[in-house]
Scaffold this motif. Structure first.
Motif, PDB file in Angstrom:
ATOM      1  N   TYR A 143     -24.143   0.153   8.712  1.00 12.19           N
ATOM      2  CA  TYR A 143     -25.562  -0.146   8.918  1.00 12.19           C
ATOM      3  C   TYR A 143     -25.930  -1.512   8.349  1.00 12.19           C
ATOM      4  N   ASP A 144     -25.440  -1.805   7.156  1.00 12.37           N
ATOM      5  CA  ASP A 144     -25.749  -3.102   6.550  1.00 12.37           C
ATOM      6  C   ASP A 144     -25.135  -4.259   7.334  1.00 12.37           C
ATOM      7  N   ASP A 145     -24.039  -4.003   8.040  1.00 11.40           N
ATOM      8  CA  ASP A 145     -23.432  -5.021   8.895  1.00 11.40           C
ATOM      9  C   ASP A 145     -24.278  -5.303  10.129  1.00 11.40           C
ATOM     10  N   MET A 146     -25.129  -4.342  10.502  1.00 10.75           N
ATOM     11  CA  MET A 146     -25.843  -4.431  11.761  1.00 10.75           C
ATOM     12  C   MET A 146     -27.293  -4.905  11.630  1.00 10.75           C
ATOM     13  N   PHE A 147     -28.004  -4.434  10.593  1.00 13.86           N
ATOM     14  CA  PHE A 147     -29.457  -4.587  10.571  1.00 13.86           C
ATOM     15  C   PHE A 147     -29.939  -5.217   9.276  1.00 13.86           C
ATOM     16  N   CYS A 148     -31.042  -5.966   9.372  1.00 15.67           N
ATOM     17  CA  CYS A 148     -31.544  -6.720   8.223  1.00 15.67           C
ATOM     18  C   CYS A 148     -32.807  -6.132   7.607  1.00 15.67           C
ATOM     19  N   GLU A 149     -33.373  -5.078   8.186  1.00 15.38           N
ATOM     20  CA  GLU A 149     -34.573  -4.510   7.573  1.00 15.38           C
ATOM     21  C   GLU A 149     -34.243  -3.945   6.198  1.00 15.38           C
ATOM     22  N   PRO A 150     -35.058  -4.232   5.174  1.00 11.52           N
ATOM     23  CA  PRO A 150     -34.799  -3.704   3.829  1.00 11.52           C
ATOM     24  C   PRO A 150     -34.761  -2.185   3.814  1.00 11.52           C
ATOM     25  N   SER A 151     -33.914  -1.639   2.956  1.00  5.39           N
ATOM     26  CA  SER A 151     -33.748  -0.192   2.848  1.00  5.39           C
ATOM     27  C   SER A 151     -34.564   0.361   1.691  1.00  5.39           C
ATOM     28  N   ARG A 152     -35.145   1.544   1.881  1.00  4.56           N
ATOM     29  CA  ARG A 152     -35.881   2.231   0.821  1.00  4.56           C
ATOM     30  C   ARG A 152     -35.023   3.400   0.334  1.00  4.56           C
ATOM     31  N   PHE A 296     -18.942  -2.945  11.050  1.00  8.11           N
ATOM     32  CA  PHE A 296     -19.336  -2.862  12.454  1.00  8.11           C
ATOM     33  C   PHE A 296     -18.487  -3.848  13.244  1.00  8.11           C
ATOM     34  N   PRO A 297     -17.468  -3.374  13.968  1.00 12.35           N
ATOM     35  CA  PRO A 297     -16.524  -4.280  14.637  1.00 12.35           C
ATOM     36  C   PRO A 297     -17.160  -5.219  15.647  1.00 12.35           C
ATOM     37  N   PHE A 298     -18.292  -4.819  16.251  1.00 12.88           N
ATOM     38  CA  PHE A 298     -18.910  -5.646  17.273  1.00 12.88           C
ATOM     39  C   PHE A 298     -19.718  -6.811  16.698  1.00 12.88           C
ATOM     40  N   ALA A 299     -19.979  -6.810  15.397  1.00 12.53           N
ATOM     41  CA  ALA A 299     -20.776  -7.872  14.790  1.00 12.53           C
ATOM     42  C   ALA A 299     -20.104  -9.225  14.990  1.00 12.53           C
ATOM     43  N   VAL A 300     -20.897 -10.241  15.313  1.00 14.38           N
ATOM     44  CA  VAL A 300     -20.346 -11.570  15.579  1.00 14.38           C
ATOM     45  C   VAL A 300     -19.592 -12.097  14.364  1.00 14.38           C
ATOM     46  N   ARG A 301     -20.153 -11.920  13.155  1.00 13.29           N
ATOM     47  CA  ARG A 301     -19.500 -12.463  11.961  1.00 13.29           C
ATOM     48  C   ARG A 301     -18.127 -11.826  11.742  1.00 13.29           C
ATOM     49  N   ALA A 370     -37.376  -9.506  28.218  1.00 10.77           N
ATOM     50  CA  ALA A 370     -36.985 -10.860  27.816  1.00 10.77           C
ATOM     51  C   ALA A 370     -37.359 -11.141  26.362  1.00 10.77           C
ATOM     52  N   VAL A 371     -38.573 -10.753  25.967  1.00 12.80           N
ATOM     53  CA  VAL A 371     -39.017 -11.000  24.594  1.00 12.80           C
ATOM     54  C   VAL A 371     -38.190 -10.190  23.594  1.00 12.80           C
ATOM     55  N   GLY A 372     -38.023  -8.910  23.872  1.00  9.13           N
ATOM     56  CA  GLY A 372     -37.275  -8.055  22.958  1.00  9.13           C
ATOM     57  C   GLY A 372     -35.820  -8.450  22.838  1.00  9.13           C
ATOM     58  N   TRP A 373     -35.202  -8.800  23.962  1.00  9.88           N
ATOM     59  CA  TRP A 373     -33.775  -9.138  23.957  1.00  9.88           C
ATOM     60  C   TRP A 373     -33.533 -10.469  23.262  1.00  9.88           C
ATOM     61  N   ALA A 374     -34.394 -11.455  23.527  1.00  6.44           N
ATOM     62  CA  ALA A 374     -34.219 -12.765  22.897  1.00  6.44           C
ATOM     63  C   ALA A 374     -34.394 -12.669  21.389  1.00  6.44           C
ATOM     64  N   TYR A 375     -35.416 -11.960  20.924  1.00  2.42           N
ATOM     65  CA  TYR A 375     -35.642 -11.824  19.482  1.00  2.42           C
ATOM     66  C   TYR A 375     -34.536 -10.998  18.830  1.00  2.42           C
ATOM     67  N   ARG A 376     -34.019 -10.027  19.570  1.00  6.95           N
ATOM     68  CA  ARG A 376     -32.941  -9.190  19.052  1.00  6.95           C
ATOM     69  C   ARG A 376     -31.675  -9.993  18.760  1.00  6.95           C
ATOM     70  N   MET A 377     -31.501 -11.142  19.426  1.00  5.05           N
ATOM     71  CA  MET A 377     -30.337 -11.987  19.174  1.00  5.05           C
ATOM     72  C   MET A 377     -30.331 -12.542  17.751  1.00  5.05           C
ATOM     73  N   THR A 378     -31.471 -12.453  17.045  1.00  2.00           N
ATOM     74  CA  THR A 378     -31.522 -12.922  15.658  1.00  2.00           C
ATOM     75  C   THR A 378     -31.135 -11.838  14.665  1.00  2.00           C
ATOM     76  N   GLU A 379     -30.842 -10.640  15.147  1.00  2.00           N
ATOM     77  CA  GLU A 379     -30.466  -9.535  14.259  1.00  2.00           C
ATOM     78  C   GLU A 379     -29.155  -9.845  13.533  1.00  2.00           C
ATOM     79  N   ARG A 380     -28.915  -9.161  12.435  1.00  2.00           N
ATOM     80  CA  ARG A 380     -27.751  -9.459  11.589  1.00  2.00           C
ATOM     81  C   ARG A 380     -26.433  -9.328  12.337  1.00  2.00           C
ATOM     82  N   TRP A 381     -26.275  -8.296  13.157  1.00  2.00           N
ATOM     83  CA  TRP A 381     -24.985  -8.101  13.829  1.00  2.00           C
ATOM     84  C   TRP A 381     -24.765  -9.144  14.924  1.00  2.00           C
ATOM     85  N   ALA A 382     -25.843  -9.820  15.354  1.00  2.00           N
ATOM     86  CA  ALA A 382     -25.725 -10.857  16.383  1.00  2.00           C
ATOM     87  C   ALA A 382     -25.594 -12.215  15.684  1.00  2.00           C
ATOM     88  N   LEU A 383     -26.648 -13.029  15.695  1.00  2.00           N
ATOM     89  CA  LEU A 383     -26.568 -14.371  15.112  1.00  2.00           C
ATOM     90  C   LEU A 383     -27.067 -14.440  13.673  1.00  2.00           C
TER      91      LEU A 383
END
Length: 453
Positions: A143-152, A296-301, A370-383
Protein backbone atom coordinates in the motif's frame (compact mmCIF):
# COMPACT_ATOMS: atom_id res chain seq x y z
CA UNK A 1 6.49 7.91 2.13
CA UNK A 2 4.46 8.31 5.31
CA UNK A 3 6.40 5.35 6.64
CA UNK A 4 9.68 7.22 6.05
CA UNK A 5 8.59 10.26 8.06
CA UNK A 6 6.72 8.33 10.75
CA UNK A 7 8.33 4.90 11.02
CA UNK A 8 6.39 4.04 14.14
CA UNK A 9 3.32 3.31 11.99
CA UNK A 10 4.96 0.27 10.48
CA UNK A 11 5.21 -2.97 12.36
CA UNK A 12 8.33 -5.09 12.48
CA UNK A 13 7.13 -7.53 9.83
CA UNK A 14 6.52 -4.79 7.30
CA UNK A 15 9.86 -3.19 8.06
CA UNK A 16 11.57 -6.51 7.49
CA UNK A 17 9.83 -6.92 4.14
CA UNK A 18 10.77 -3.49 2.86
CA UNK A 19 14.17 -2.52 4.27
CA UNK A 20 16.02 -5.20 2.31
CA UNK A 21 15.52 -3.39 -1.00
CA UNK A 22 14.18 0.08 -0.21
CA UNK A 23 17.63 1.55 0.24
CA UNK A 24 18.32 1.02 -3.47
CA UNK A 25 14.91 2.29 -4.66
CA UNK A 26 14.16 5.95 -5.43
CA UNK A 27 12.85 7.50 -2.18
CA UNK A 28 9.19 8.33 -1.82
CA UNK A 29 8.10 11.92 -2.57
CA UNK A 30 10.68 12.04 -5.39
CA UNK A 31 9.23 12.41 -8.89
CA UNK A 32 10.59 9.52 -10.96
CA UNK A 33 10.02 11.09 -14.38
CA UNK A 34 13.56 12.49 -14.59
CA UNK A 35 15.12 9.10 -13.83
CA UNK A 36 12.78 7.44 -16.27
CA UNK A 37 13.75 9.97 -18.93
CA UNK A 38 17.48 9.53 -18.34
CA UNK A 39 17.39 5.74 -18.59
CA UNK A 40 15.34 5.70 -21.81
CA UNK A 41 17.22 5.45 -25.14
CA UNK A 42 14.84 7.88 -26.88
CA UNK A 43 16.63 11.23 -27.49
CA UNK A 44 15.56 14.00 -25.12
CA UNK A 45 14.07 16.26 -27.86
CA UNK A 46 11.86 13.38 -29.01
CA UNK A 47 10.82 12.67 -25.43
CA UNK A 48 9.69 16.27 -25.04
CA UNK A 49 7.86 16.12 -28.36
CA UNK A 50 6.02 12.94 -27.32
CA UNK A 51 5.11 14.50 -23.97
CA UNK A 52 3.60 17.53 -25.74
CA UNK A 53 1.70 15.22 -28.11
CA UNK A 54 0.29 13.26 -25.17
CA UNK A 55 -0.93 16.49 -23.56
CA UNK A 56 -2.38 17.74 -26.86
CA UNK A 57 -4.14 14.42 -27.48
CA UNK A 58 -6.42 15.11 -24.51
CA UNK A 59 -7.93 18.17 -26.18
CA UNK A 60 -10.11 16.38 -28.79
CA UNK A 61 -11.89 14.20 -26.24
CA UNK A 62 -12.76 17.28 -24.18
CA UNK A 63 -14.71 18.72 -27.14
CA UNK A 64 -16.55 15.77 -28.75
CA UNK A 65 -19.05 17.92 -30.70
CA UNK A 66 -16.29 19.96 -32.37
CA UNK A 67 -14.31 16.83 -33.19
CA UNK A 68 -17.45 15.14 -34.47
CA UNK A 69 -18.04 17.90 -37.01
CA UNK A 70 -14.35 17.82 -37.93
CA UNK A 71 -14.46 14.09 -38.80
CA UNK A 72 -17.63 14.46 -40.83
CA UNK A 73 -20.51 13.86 -38.40
CA UNK A 74 -23.40 16.18 -39.25
CA UNK A 75 -26.08 17.45 -36.86
CA UNK A 76 -28.21 14.33 -37.37
CA UNK A 77 -25.64 12.37 -35.33
CA UNK A 78 -26.30 14.54 -32.24
CA UNK A 79 -30.12 14.73 -32.06
CA UNK A 80 -30.72 12.51 -29.01
CA UNK A 81 -30.43 15.28 -26.42
CA UNK A 82 -32.67 17.64 -28.39
CA UNK A 83 -35.36 14.98 -28.67
CA UNK A 84 -35.35 14.30 -24.92
CA UNK A 85 -34.59 17.84 -23.69
CA UNK A 86 -31.21 18.90 -22.32
CA UNK A 87 -32.26 18.38 -18.68
CA UNK A 88 -29.65 16.11 -17.07
CA UNK A 89 -32.03 14.21 -14.79
CA UNK A 90 -34.48 13.69 -17.65
CA UNK A 91 -31.70 12.25 -19.80
CA UNK A 92 -30.69 9.91 -16.95
CA UNK A 93 -34.29 8.77 -16.55
CA UNK A 94 -34.68 8.14 -20.28
CA UNK A 95 -31.45 6.15 -20.63
CA UNK A 96 -31.63 4.12 -17.41
CA UNK A 97 -35.38 3.59 -17.44
CA UNK A 98 -35.58 4.85 -13.84
CA UNK A 99 -37.78 7.59 -12.45
CA UNK A 100 -36.21 10.54 -10.68
CA UNK A 101 -37.53 9.12 -7.40
CA UNK A 102 -35.67 5.87 -8.04
CA UNK A 103 -32.49 7.82 -8.80
CA UNK A 104 -32.84 9.69 -5.50
CA UNK A 105 -33.33 6.39 -3.67
CA UNK A 106 -30.07 5.08 -5.19
CA UNK A 107 -28.25 8.19 -3.98
CA UNK A 108 -29.84 7.92 -0.52
CA UNK A 109 -28.95 4.24 -0.04
CA UNK A 110 -25.37 4.89 -1.12
CA UNK A 111 -25.09 7.85 1.24
CA UNK A 112 -26.58 5.81 4.09
CA UNK A 113 -23.96 3.07 3.63
CA UNK A 114 -20.99 5.43 3.77
CA UNK A 115 -22.55 7.51 6.56
CA UNK A 116 -22.75 4.29 8.60
CA UNK A 117 -19.10 3.62 7.82
CA UNK A 118 -18.13 7.12 9.01
CA UNK A 119 -20.20 6.67 12.18
CA UNK A 120 -18.46 3.35 12.86
CA UNK A 121 -15.07 5.02 12.35
CA UNK A 122 -15.91 7.82 14.80
CA UNK A 123 -17.19 5.46 17.47
CA UNK A 124 -14.04 3.34 17.10
CA UNK A 125 -11.94 6.24 18.49
CA UNK A 126 -12.76 5.16 22.04
CA UNK A 127 -12.52 1.45 21.25
CA UNK A 128 -9.73 0.88 18.68
CA UNK A 129 -10.90 -1.51 15.99
CA UNK A 130 -8.88 -4.62 15.15
CA UNK A 131 -9.27 -6.37 11.82
CA UNK A 132 -8.88 -10.19 11.62
CA UNK A 133 -5.20 -11.19 11.66
CA UNK A 134 -5.64 -13.41 8.60
CA UNK A 135 -6.41 -10.25 6.58
CA UNK A 136 -2.76 -9.18 7.04
CA UNK A 137 -3.76 -5.55 7.54
CA UNK A 138 -0.45 -4.75 9.27
CA UNK A 139 1.47 -5.42 6.05
CA UNK A 140 1.64 -1.91 4.58
CA UNK A 141 4.51 -2.54 2.14
CA UNK A 142 2.40 -2.76 -1.01
CA UNK A 143 0.00 0.00 0.00
CA UNK A 144 2.77 2.44 0.86
CA UNK A 145 4.37 1.69 -2.51
CA UNK A 146 1.15 2.66 -4.26
CA UNK A 147 -0.54 5.58 -2.49
CA UNK A 148 0.49 8.86 -0.88
CA UNK A 149 -2.52 9.70 1.29
CA UNK A 150 -1.45 9.85 4.97
CA UNK A 151 -2.48 6.88 7.09
CA UNK A 152 -4.42 7.12 10.37
CA UNK A 153 -3.22 4.39 12.73
CA UNK A 154 -5.72 2.30 14.72
CA UNK A 155 -8.76 3.70 12.89
CA UNK A 156 -11.46 1.77 11.10
CA UNK A 157 -10.90 3.99 8.04
CA UNK A 158 -7.16 4.47 7.79
CA UNK A 159 -7.28 6.59 4.63
CA UNK A 160 -10.59 8.47 4.44
CA UNK A 161 -10.10 10.03 1.01
CA UNK A 162 -9.26 6.84 -0.86
CA UNK A 163 -11.95 4.93 1.07
CA UNK A 164 -15.00 7.21 1.09
CA UNK A 165 -14.53 8.22 -2.56
CA UNK A 166 -15.81 4.73 -3.42
CA UNK A 167 -19.23 6.33 -2.91
CA UNK A 168 -19.28 7.01 -6.65
CA UNK A 169 -18.64 3.37 -7.57
CA UNK A 170 -21.39 2.15 -5.27
CA UNK A 171 -23.83 4.72 -6.63
CA UNK A 172 -23.00 3.71 -10.21
CA UNK A 173 -23.49 0.03 -9.30
CA UNK A 174 -26.88 0.84 -7.79
CA UNK A 175 -27.92 2.68 -10.95
CA UNK A 176 -26.89 -0.14 -13.29
CA UNK A 177 -28.42 -2.94 -11.17
CA UNK A 178 -31.69 -1.06 -10.64
CA UNK A 179 -31.87 -0.20 -14.34
CA UNK A 180 -31.28 -3.85 -15.29
CA UNK A 181 -34.01 -5.02 -12.90
CA UNK A 182 -36.44 -2.38 -14.12
CA UNK A 183 -35.90 -3.22 -17.79
CA UNK A 184 -36.18 -6.96 -17.10
CA UNK A 185 -39.30 -7.05 -14.95
CA UNK A 186 -41.10 -3.69 -15.19
CA UNK A 187 -40.39 -2.02 -18.52
CA UNK A 188 -41.61 -3.38 -21.86
CA UNK A 189 -38.03 -3.25 -23.15
CA UNK A 190 -36.74 -6.83 -22.72
CA UNK A 191 -34.68 -7.30 -25.79
CA UNK A 192 -31.01 -6.56 -25.17
CA UNK A 193 -28.01 -6.70 -22.82
CA UNK A 194 -30.01 -7.03 -19.59
CA UNK A 195 -28.06 -10.03 -18.24
CA UNK A 196 -24.67 -8.60 -19.16
CA UNK A 197 -25.67 -5.20 -17.71
CA UNK A 198 -26.64 -6.91 -14.45
CA UNK A 199 -23.28 -8.72 -14.40
CA UNK A 200 -21.52 -5.40 -15.02
CA UNK A 201 -23.43 -3.84 -12.12
CA UNK A 202 -22.51 -6.78 -9.90
CA UNK A 203 -18.81 -6.41 -10.75
CA UNK A 204 -19.07 -2.70 -9.98
CA UNK A 205 -20.66 -3.56 -6.63
CA UNK A 206 -17.76 -5.94 -5.91
CA UNK A 207 -15.33 -3.19 -6.92
CA UNK A 208 -16.92 -0.66 -4.56
CA UNK A 209 -16.78 -3.09 -1.62
CA UNK A 210 -13.29 -4.50 -2.27
CA UNK A 211 -11.87 -1.03 -2.91
CA UNK A 212 -13.44 0.26 0.31
CA UNK A 213 -11.87 -2.62 2.26
CA UNK A 214 -8.48 -2.25 0.51
CA UNK A 215 -8.20 1.47 1.15
CA UNK A 216 -9.85 1.32 4.56
CA UNK A 217 -7.51 -1.27 6.09
CA UNK A 218 -5.33 -2.59 3.18
CA UNK A 219 -6.37 -6.23 3.70
CA UNK A 220 -4.19 -8.22 1.33
CA UNK A 221 -7.00 -10.43 0.03
CA UNK A 222 -9.00 -7.41 -1.08
CA UNK A 223 -6.24 -6.10 -3.38
CA UNK A 224 -6.56 -8.94 -5.88
CA UNK A 225 -10.36 -8.69 -5.83
CA UNK A 226 -10.07 -4.93 -6.35
CA UNK A 227 -7.82 -5.34 -9.41
CA UNK A 228 -9.98 -8.15 -10.82
CA UNK A 229 -13.25 -6.26 -10.55
CA UNK A 230 -11.58 -3.06 -11.79
CA UNK A 231 -10.48 -4.79 -14.99
CA UNK A 232 -13.97 -6.23 -15.47
CA UNK A 233 -15.60 -2.82 -15.04
CA UNK A 234 -13.19 -1.12 -17.46
CA UNK A 235 -13.61 -3.66 -20.26
CA UNK A 236 -17.41 -4.07 -20.23
CA UNK A 237 -18.72 -0.99 -22.01
CA UNK A 238 -16.37 -1.35 -25.03
CA UNK A 239 -17.54 -4.99 -25.35
CA UNK A 240 -21.14 -3.81 -25.11
CA UNK A 241 -20.70 -1.15 -27.79
CA UNK A 242 -19.04 -3.65 -30.15
CA UNK A 243 -21.85 -6.15 -29.52
CA UNK A 244 -24.41 -3.46 -30.33
CA UNK A 245 -22.49 -3.00 -33.58
CA UNK A 246 -23.11 -6.70 -34.29
CA UNK A 247 -26.85 -6.12 -33.77
CA UNK A 248 -26.85 -3.17 -36.19
CA UNK A 249 -24.84 -5.07 -38.81
CA UNK A 250 -27.19 -8.07 -38.67
CA UNK A 251 -30.24 -5.81 -38.98
CA UNK A 252 -28.70 -4.06 -42.00
CA UNK A 253 -28.37 -7.51 -43.60
CA UNK A 254 -32.10 -8.13 -43.20
CA UNK A 255 -31.97 -10.28 -40.06
CA UNK A 256 -35.00 -10.29 -37.77
CA UNK A 257 -34.32 -7.52 -35.21
CA UNK A 258 -35.41 -9.64 -32.24
CA UNK A 259 -33.15 -12.52 -33.27
CA UNK A 260 -30.28 -10.11 -33.97
CA UNK A 261 -30.75 -8.59 -30.52
CA UNK A 262 -30.62 -12.01 -28.85
CA UNK A 263 -27.44 -12.94 -30.75
CA UNK A 264 -25.71 -9.66 -29.88
CA UNK A 265 -26.75 -9.90 -26.22
CA UNK A 266 -25.57 -13.52 -25.95
CA UNK A 267 -22.24 -12.70 -27.59
CA UNK A 268 -21.72 -9.79 -25.19
CA UNK A 269 -22.50 -11.96 -22.17
CA UNK A 270 -20.25 -14.84 -23.28
CA UNK A 271 -17.27 -12.61 -24.05
CA UNK A 272 -17.68 -10.73 -20.78
CA UNK A 273 -18.06 -13.89 -18.71
CA UNK A 274 -14.97 -15.40 -20.35
CA UNK A 275 -12.99 -12.28 -19.48
CA UNK A 276 -14.19 -12.27 -15.87
CA UNK A 277 -13.30 -15.94 -15.34
CA UNK A 278 -9.92 -15.89 -17.08
CA UNK A 279 -8.84 -12.61 -15.50
CA UNK A 280 -10.04 -13.76 -12.08
CA UNK A 281 -7.88 -16.86 -12.36
CA UNK A 282 -4.87 -14.70 -13.29
CA UNK A 283 -5.23 -12.37 -10.31
CA UNK A 284 -5.87 -15.25 -7.90
CA UNK A 285 -2.65 -16.88 -9.07
CA UNK A 286 -0.73 -13.67 -8.39
CA UNK A 287 -2.25 -13.42 -4.93
CA UNK A 288 -1.32 -17.04 -4.15
CA UNK A 289 2.24 -16.27 -5.31
CA UNK A 290 2.28 -13.26 -2.92
CA UNK A 291 3.04 -11.11 -5.95
CA UNK A 292 2.37 -7.83 -4.09
CA UNK A 293 3.03 -8.80 -0.46
CA UNK A 294 6.50 -7.21 -0.18
CA UNK A 295 6.21 -4.36 -2.68
CA UNK A 296 4.07 -3.25 -5.61
CA UNK A 297 5.76 -4.68 -8.75
CA UNK A 298 3.85 -2.39 -11.12
CA UNK A 299 5.15 0.81 -9.48
CA UNK A 300 7.33 2.84 -11.84
CA UNK A 301 10.08 3.33 -9.23
CA UNK A 302 10.31 -0.46 -8.81
CA UNK A 303 10.87 -0.86 -12.56
CA UNK A 304 13.71 1.63 -12.96
CA UNK A 305 17.03 0.20 -14.09
CA UNK A 306 18.76 0.63 -10.73
CA UNK A 307 15.89 -0.97 -8.80
CA UNK A 308 16.81 -4.33 -7.21
CA UNK A 309 13.41 -5.62 -8.28
CA UNK A 310 14.44 -5.66 -11.95
CA UNK A 311 18.03 -6.75 -11.48
CA UNK A 312 19.31 -10.33 -11.51
CA UNK A 313 19.95 -12.26 -8.33
CA UNK A 314 23.39 -13.45 -7.25
CA UNK A 315 22.89 -16.81 -9.00
CA UNK A 316 22.10 -14.95 -12.27
CA UNK A 317 18.43 -15.93 -12.25
CA UNK A 318 15.79 -13.27 -12.85
CA UNK A 319 13.72 -12.00 -9.94
CA UNK A 320 10.45 -13.95 -10.17
CA UNK A 321 8.44 -10.85 -9.26
CA UNK A 322 10.12 -8.62 -11.82
CA UNK A 323 8.25 -7.07 -14.73
CA UNK A 324 11.42 -5.80 -16.38
CA UNK A 325 12.63 -2.20 -16.80
CA UNK A 326 9.84 0.16 -17.81
CA UNK A 327 10.27 2.05 -21.11
CA UNK A 328 9.09 5.65 -21.37
CA UNK A 329 6.66 4.84 -24.19
CA UNK A 330 4.77 2.51 -21.81
CA UNK A 331 4.13 5.42 -19.45
CA UNK A 332 2.99 7.58 -22.38
CA UNK A 333 0.63 4.85 -23.64
CA UNK A 334 -0.82 4.43 -20.16
CA UNK A 335 -1.38 8.19 -19.92
CA UNK A 336 -3.15 8.07 -23.31
CA UNK A 337 -5.73 5.51 -22.17
CA UNK A 338 -8.66 8.00 -22.14
CA UNK A 339 -7.80 8.94 -25.75
CA UNK A 340 -7.30 5.36 -26.94
CA UNK A 341 -10.55 4.35 -25.23
CA UNK A 342 -12.43 6.84 -27.45
CA UNK A 343 -11.14 5.68 -30.83
CA UNK A 344 -13.42 2.60 -31.26
CA UNK A 345 -16.45 4.67 -30.22
CA UNK A 346 -15.78 7.29 -32.90
CA UNK A 347 -15.27 4.63 -35.57
CA UNK A 348 -18.45 2.79 -34.59
CA UNK A 349 -20.46 6.03 -34.48
CA UNK A 350 -19.42 7.00 -37.99
CA UNK A 351 -19.26 3.62 -39.75
CA UNK A 352 -21.90 1.51 -37.98
CA UNK A 353 -24.36 3.40 -35.78
CA UNK A 354 -24.63 6.57 -37.88
CA UNK A 355 -25.40 8.28 -34.57
CA UNK A 356 -23.31 9.56 -31.68
CA UNK A 357 -25.89 9.19 -28.92
CA UNK A 358 -26.13 11.67 -26.07
CA UNK A 359 -23.57 14.45 -26.45
CA UNK A 360 -24.24 15.49 -22.83
CA UNK A 361 -23.11 12.16 -21.41
CA UNK A 362 -20.24 12.00 -23.91
CA UNK A 363 -18.90 15.32 -22.60
CA UNK A 364 -19.27 14.27 -18.97
CA UNK A 365 -17.59 10.88 -19.35
CA UNK A 366 -14.69 12.23 -21.41
CA UNK A 367 -13.93 15.26 -19.24
CA UNK A 368 -14.21 13.35 -15.96
CA UNK A 369 -12.06 10.50 -17.27
CA UNK A 370 -9.41 12.84 -18.68
CA UNK A 371 -9.17 14.88 -15.46
CA UNK A 372 -9.10 11.87 -13.15
CA UNK A 373 -6.64 9.89 -15.25
CA UNK A 374 -4.22 12.78 -15.77
CA UNK A 375 -4.15 13.67 -12.06
CA UNK A 376 -3.83 10.00 -11.15
CA UNK A 377 -0.49 9.94 -13.01
CA UNK A 378 0.92 11.92 -10.06
CA UNK A 379 0.16 9.09 -7.62
CA UNK A 380 3.08 7.43 -5.83
CA UNK A 381 3.01 4.18 -7.82
CA UNK A 382 3.06 6.20 -11.08
CA UNK A 383 5.25 9.33 -11.27
CA UNK A 384 5.06 10.27 -7.56
CA UNK A 385 4.59 13.98 -8.23
CA UNK A 386 2.17 14.87 -5.42
CA UNK A 387 4.39 16.92 -3.11
CA UNK A 388 1.41 18.95 -1.87
CA UNK A 389 0.03 15.82 -0.16
CA UNK A 390 3.31 15.57 1.78
CA UNK A 391 2.92 19.22 2.83
CA UNK A 392 -0.64 18.59 4.04
CA UNK A 393 0.47 15.50 5.94
CA UNK A 394 3.33 17.28 7.68
CA UNK A 395 1.03 20.11 8.75
CA UNK A 396 -1.53 17.59 9.97
CA UNK A 397 1.03 15.83 12.19
CA UNK A 398 2.36 19.16 13.49
CA UNK A 399 -1.13 20.33 14.43
CA UNK A 400 -1.89 16.98 16.07
CA UNK A 401 1.26 17.19 18.23
CA UNK A 402 0.31 20.72 19.28
CA UNK A 403 -3.17 19.60 20.27
CA UNK A 404 -4.80 21.68 17.50
CA UNK A 405 -7.41 19.12 16.53
CA UNK A 406 -9.45 21.37 14.24
CA UNK A 407 -6.35 22.31 12.24
CA UNK A 408 -5.24 18.68 12.15
CA UNK A 409 -8.67 17.65 10.85
CA UNK A 410 -8.58 20.42 8.22
CA UNK A 411 -5.16 19.35 6.89
CA UNK A 412 -6.29 15.71 6.90
CA UNK A 413 -9.39 16.66 4.92
CA UNK A 414 -7.30 18.52 2.33
CA UNK A 415 -4.98 15.52 1.93
CA UNK A 416 -7.97 13.19 1.63
CA UNK A 417 -9.94 15.26 -0.88
CA UNK A 418 -6.90 15.94 -3.11
CA UNK A 419 -5.41 12.46 -2.93
CA UNK A 420 -4.79 11.33 -6.55
CA UNK A 421 -6.58 8.03 -6.00
CA UNK A 422 -9.56 9.72 -4.35
CA UNK A 423 -9.83 12.11 -7.30
CA UNK A 424 -9.61 9.12 -9.65
CA UNK A 425 -12.48 7.50 -7.77
CA UNK A 426 -14.65 10.63 -8.03
CA UNK A 427 -13.97 11.07 -11.71
CA UNK A 428 -14.13 7.46 -12.89
CA UNK A 429 -17.27 6.84 -10.82
CA UNK A 430 -18.89 9.72 -12.71
CA UNK A 431 -17.38 8.39 -15.95
CA UNK A 432 -18.88 4.91 -15.46
CA UNK A 433 -22.35 6.28 -14.80
CA UNK A 434 -22.18 8.67 -17.76
CA UNK A 435 -20.66 6.00 -20.03
CA UNK A 436 -23.45 3.55 -19.19
CA UNK A 437 -26.08 6.22 -19.91
CA UNK A 438 -24.30 7.11 -23.16
CA UNK A 439 -24.19 3.45 -24.24
CA UNK A 440 -27.89 3.17 -23.46
CA UNK A 441 -28.63 6.30 -25.50
CA UNK A 442 -27.00 4.74 -28.57
CA UNK A 443 -28.83 1.47 -27.92
CA UNK A 444 -32.20 3.24 -27.67
CA UNK A 445 -31.57 4.99 -31.00
CA UNK A 446 -30.66 1.69 -32.68
CA UNK A 447 -33.66 -0.16 -31.25
CA UNK A 448 -35.98 2.63 -32.43
CA UNK A 449 -34.34 2.66 -35.85
CA UNK A 450 -34.96 -1.05 -36.39
CA UNK A 451 -38.44 -0.98 -34.83
CA UNK A 452 -37.59 -3.11 -31.79
CA UNK A 453 -38.97 -0.43 -29.46
Amino acid sequence: CWAHGHAEERNEATMYNTTMCKADVTPYWTCVYDELSRQDPIPLPLQRLFLCLVAAAYLPIMFPLTVGHFVGLDDSYFEFDEEHTFNFLTLMSVTTGLSQLQLYVCVSLTAAFFATLVWADITAIERPFRWPKVWETENNACYDDMFCEPSRKDRLIRRPGNTLSNFFYLFSAMIVLTSSYSRAFISEEKTSFILSDATFGTMMLILSISSTVWHGCNAMWSHGVDLWSMDAVIIYLPIRMMSLGVFVTLCKHSWDPIMASHIASAACMLIYAAHILSNGSRWKKKHDQKFWHKHFPFAVRNRLLHSPYVQTKKDDTINSLSLGPIPLYEVYLFALMPVIHNIPSWIMAKKVYESFGSICFARILNISLAVGWAYRMTERWALDACRHIKFFGERMEMAKKNGEHIKSFSWMTLAAVLSPTAVLHYCTGITLTAAFCHARSVEIIMLQKFLVL
